[in-house]
Design a protein around this motif. Structure first.
Motif, PDB file in Angstrom:
ATOM      1  N   GLY A 120      42.427  52.716  65.268  1.00 22.82           N
ATOM      2  CA  GLY A 120      42.100  51.542  64.469  1.00 22.82           C
ATOM      3  C   GLY A 120      41.185  51.864  63.308  1.00 22.82           C
ATOM      4  N   THR A 121      40.198  52.722  63.525  1.00 26.51           N
ATOM      5  CA  THR A 121      39.266  53.098  62.458  1.00 26.51           C
ATOM      6  C   THR A 121      39.993  53.845  61.341  1.00 26.51           C
ATOM      7  OG1 THR A 121      37.494  53.292  64.090  1.00 26.51           O
ATOM      8  CG2 THR A 121      37.124  54.296  61.940  1.00 26.51           C
ATOM      9  N   VAL A 122      40.867  54.772  61.737  1.00 28.34           N
ATOM     10  CA  VAL A 122      41.619  55.531  60.730  1.00 28.34           C
ATOM     11  C   VAL A 122      42.549  54.609  59.951  1.00 28.34           C
ATOM     12  CG1 VAL A 122      43.304  57.375  60.385  1.00 28.34           C
ATOM     13  CG2 VAL A 122      41.451  57.682  62.029  1.00 28.34           C
ATOM     14  N   TRP A 123      43.165  53.663  60.627  1.00 24.64           N
ATOM     15  CA  TRP A 123      44.057  52.735  59.940  1.00 24.64           C
ATOM     16  C   TRP A 123      43.301  51.852  58.944  1.00 24.64           C
ATOM     17  CZ3 TRP A 123      48.356  50.577  63.713  1.00 24.64           C
ATOM     18  CH2 TRP A 123      49.153  51.647  64.125  1.00 24.64           C
ATOM     19  N   LEU A 124      42.085  51.476  59.279  1.00 25.33           N
ATOM     20  CA  LEU A 124      41.280  50.710  58.324  1.00 25.33           C
ATOM     21  C   LEU A 124      41.011  51.538  57.065  1.00 25.33           C
ATOM     22  CD1 LEU A 124      38.674  48.968  60.666  1.00 25.33           C
ATOM     23  CD2 LEU A 124      40.460  47.853  59.309  1.00 25.33           C
ATOM     24  N   GLY A 125      40.667  52.807  57.274  1.00 28.33           N
ATOM     25  CA  GLY A 125      40.462  53.677  56.117  1.00 28.33           C
ATOM     26  C   GLY A 125      41.729  53.886  55.323  1.00 28.33           C
ATOM     27  N   PHE A 126      42.856  54.054  56.031  1.00 29.59           N
ATOM     28  CA  PHE A 126      44.133  54.284  55.345  1.00 29.59           C
ATOM     29  C   PHE A 126      44.575  53.053  54.566  1.00 29.59           C
ATOM     30  CE2 PHE A 126      48.626  55.068  54.794  1.00 29.59           C
ATOM     31  CZ  PHE A 126      48.698  56.450  54.643  1.00 29.59           C
ATOM     32  N   ALA A 127      44.201  51.862  55.044  1.00 30.56           N
ATOM     33  CA  ALA A 127      44.610  50.627  54.369  1.00 30.56           C
ATOM     34  C   ALA A 127      44.082  50.552  52.945  1.00 30.56           C
ATOM     35  CB  ALA A 127      44.128  49.418  55.170  1.00 30.56           C
ATOM     36  N   LEU A 128      42.976  51.268  52.670  1.00 26.02           N
ATOM     37  CA  LEU A 128      42.418  51.245  51.319  1.00 26.02           C
ATOM     38  C   LEU A 128      43.388  51.803  50.278  1.00 26.02           C
ATOM     39  CD1 LEU A 128      38.787  52.436  52.092  1.00 26.02           C
ATOM     40  CD2 LEU A 128      39.382  50.305  50.936  1.00 26.02           C
ATOM     41  N   VAL A 129      44.239  52.737  50.700  1.00 26.35           N
ATOM     42  CA  VAL A 129      45.131  53.385  49.731  1.00 26.35           C
ATOM     43  C   VAL A 129      46.113  52.394  49.123  1.00 26.35           C
ATOM     44  CG1 VAL A 129      46.847  55.197  49.384  1.00 26.35           C
ATOM     45  CG2 VAL A 129      44.856  55.609  50.868  1.00 26.35           C
ATOM     46  N   PRO A 130      46.934  51.692  49.914  1.00 24.44           N
ATOM     47  CA  PRO A 130      47.850  50.724  49.291  1.00 24.44           C
ATOM     48  C   PRO A 130      47.118  49.548  48.649  1.00 24.44           C
ATOM     49  CG  PRO A 130      47.974  50.573  51.681  1.00 24.44           C
ATOM     50  CD  PRO A 130      47.173  51.790  51.371  1.00 24.44           C
ATOM     51  N   VAL A 131      46.011  49.103  49.240  1.00 22.38           N
ATOM     52  CA  VAL A 131      45.298  47.947  48.703  1.00 22.38           C
ATOM     53  C   VAL A 131      44.750  48.236  47.303  1.00 22.38           C
ATOM     54  CG1 VAL A 131      43.195  46.574  48.962  1.00 22.38           C
ATOM     55  CG2 VAL A 131      44.712  46.892  50.908  1.00 22.38           C
TER      56      VAL A 131
END
Length: 474
Positions: free
Chosen positions: A209-220
């Motif tokens: 979950g933590t990694v996915w939150l960080g990864f979400a920044l890329v498309p956003v």
């Protein structure tokens, strides 16, 4: 995987990369860069649902944190509350629903994750553990949330004055991306450390979950708004919040500290709660040993605690500390095969009796093998009575033939045996016991391990003590 988890760098890179691989693969192979046919009202509805999910996680964490008076759980809940509020502002600012074209939607969309990540990083401060600063933290969080709401209200009052930043793939977006990724990398490193120690599924879920939150920044921040691939950013936000918030909230609700987000689980705590972290089989063996000889079971637990503290002082990776905790708890399990008359004999052992008791490392190795424990666990179980000069048993190993975990257990084992009362003698003073270990540093015991024990205990050797070298098997 076990080998990677026993390496500090390997565990961090492997688990973080593996967690990021799933959304990366989905975005690359299955998500289109075409414009998504999602209306403004549908966007608002999606953001409302996402905010509700984040809000529920926040409320659950904060309520559980207040009940348990766990300050850092409240901080984690505050991080989710901040993200909830900013995402709600982002949704309400959808052009064409409440207000017309504006820059609020971009500002809020870009800030939600970095603000949440910044608050989560604060949760690791050691001074915030426990209830002492709960009131101050609560006031600070309320101030932050009120500030976010106030700034959002002011922005809605003058939407035409809010610049549409960060634009996707802009310098501002790149800077925000770098800051956000750094913050979530810090949090992810903590979650990986906790999982490497506990091997709990719940802690692995928090890593993902933590990694996915960080990864979400890329498309956003970096991709064209409104496209399907951009929408994956929002999906990852909501999934990440759920995967992080739910396991941590459940832990706190059950009375456990929120270790995954703060990464401060001491390896010694693995020993204190061996069934929760190391498995029920270990608890069963410890119960059997306790039924046979209470003093041996208590000694075993203390040795395991000293061993992992020495390991932490020497900088062992979390995976190796877990193995050391397990080996420490099992190191005397071979005494289940030792006759009670010998194990609890109050007087001096005969040579024949000593030969019997010296077989317990071999019996422990055999029992650990039967239970399916790997060689890296069995090696220190078998080798905790070996000595650097070859005078130990059962195999007479010397020097580099003895692995570090066995050397650590040897020091912890002798230390606790000496400073604890036995049926055949009274307890030595700590200074006298340390004198023996220091005197035999480099010959019988590893000097680094002895130095670590001195640092941990704060005990210095007696200046004039010349302790005897022959000891009964601990």
């Amino acid at each position: 995987m076990d080998r990677l988890l026993r390496s500090r760098l390997g565990s961090n890179l492997t688990l973080i990369a593996a967690s990021a691989a799933v959304p990366a693969a989905v975005m690359h192979f299955f998500v289109s860069e075409d414009k998504a046919p999602i209306t403004a009202r549908e966007h608002l509805g999606i953001m409302a649902v996402g905010s509700l999910v984040a809000g529920l996680c926040s409320v659950t964490l904060m309520v559980a944190g207040f009940r348990r008076r766990e300050t850092r759980a409240v901080i984690a809940g505050g991080a989710f509350a901040a993200m909830t509020l900013i995402l709600l502002v982002h949704g309400l600012a959808t052009p064409g629903v409440v207000i017309g074209p504006n820059g609020i939607v971009q500002v809020a969309g870009g800030l939600a994750l970095p603000v949440g990540g910044a608050i989560l990083t604060v949760a690791a401060l050691p001074s915030l553990r426990g209830p002492e600063h709960l009131r101050r933290v609560t006031v600070a969080l309320v101030t932050i949330l009120v500030g976010i709401a106030a700034v959002g209200g002011i922005a809605f009052a003058m939407p035409d004055r809010i610049p549409a930043v960060p634009g996707y793939d802009s310098p501002e977006a790149i800077a925000l991306l770098a800051i956000g990724e750094l913050l979530f990398a810090i949090v992810a490193t903590r979650t990986v450390r906790t999982y490497a120690l506990t091997r709990r599924t719940a802690d692995l879920v928090v890593v993902v979950g933590t990694v996915w939150l960080g990864f979400a920044l890329v498309p956003v921040l970096m991709l064209q708004q409104g496209t399907w691939i951009w929408w994956t950013g929002h999906a990852l936000e909501f999934l990440g919040i759920t995967l992080v918030g739910v396991p941590v909230a459940l832990d706190v609700h059950r009375g456990r500290p929120s270790h995954p987000l703060v990464g401060d689980l001491a390896a010694a705590e693995l020993v204190a709660a061996e069934e929760a972290f190391l498995g029920a089989r270990v608890r069963v063996l410890m119960a059997r040993l306790e039924a046979k000889d209470v003093s041996t079971e208590e000694h075993t637990r203390r040795v395991a605690e000293y061993a992992v503290q020495i390991g932490e002082h020497l900088g062992l990776a979390p995976g190796r500390l877990r193995d050391l905790a397990l080996a420490g708890l099992l190191h005397d399990i071979g005494k289940l095969s030792t006759p009670d008359a010998i194990l609890t004999k109050p007087g001096r052992l005969t040579d024949a009796e000593m030969d019997v008791i010296k077989r317990h490392p071999v019996h422990g190795d055999e029992l650990a093998r039967e239970l399916g424990h790997p060689e890296r666990i069995r090696r220190p179980v078998r080798g905790h009575h070996e000595r650097l000069d070859g005078s130990g048993y059962p195999d007479g190993l010397r020097g580099d033939q003895i692995d570090l975990e066995s050397r650590i257990l040897a020091v912890a084992d002798v230390w606790d045996a000496l400073v604890s009362p036995r049926v055949y003698r009274g307890a030595w003073t700590p200074g006298r016991a340390m004198s023996l270990l220091v005197a035999e540093s480099g010959t019988g015991f590893d000097a680094r391990c002895v130095a670590a024990l001195r640092a941990i205990t704060g005990v210095e050797p007696d200046a004039d003590e010349r302790p005897e070298r022959r000891l009964r098997a601990a």
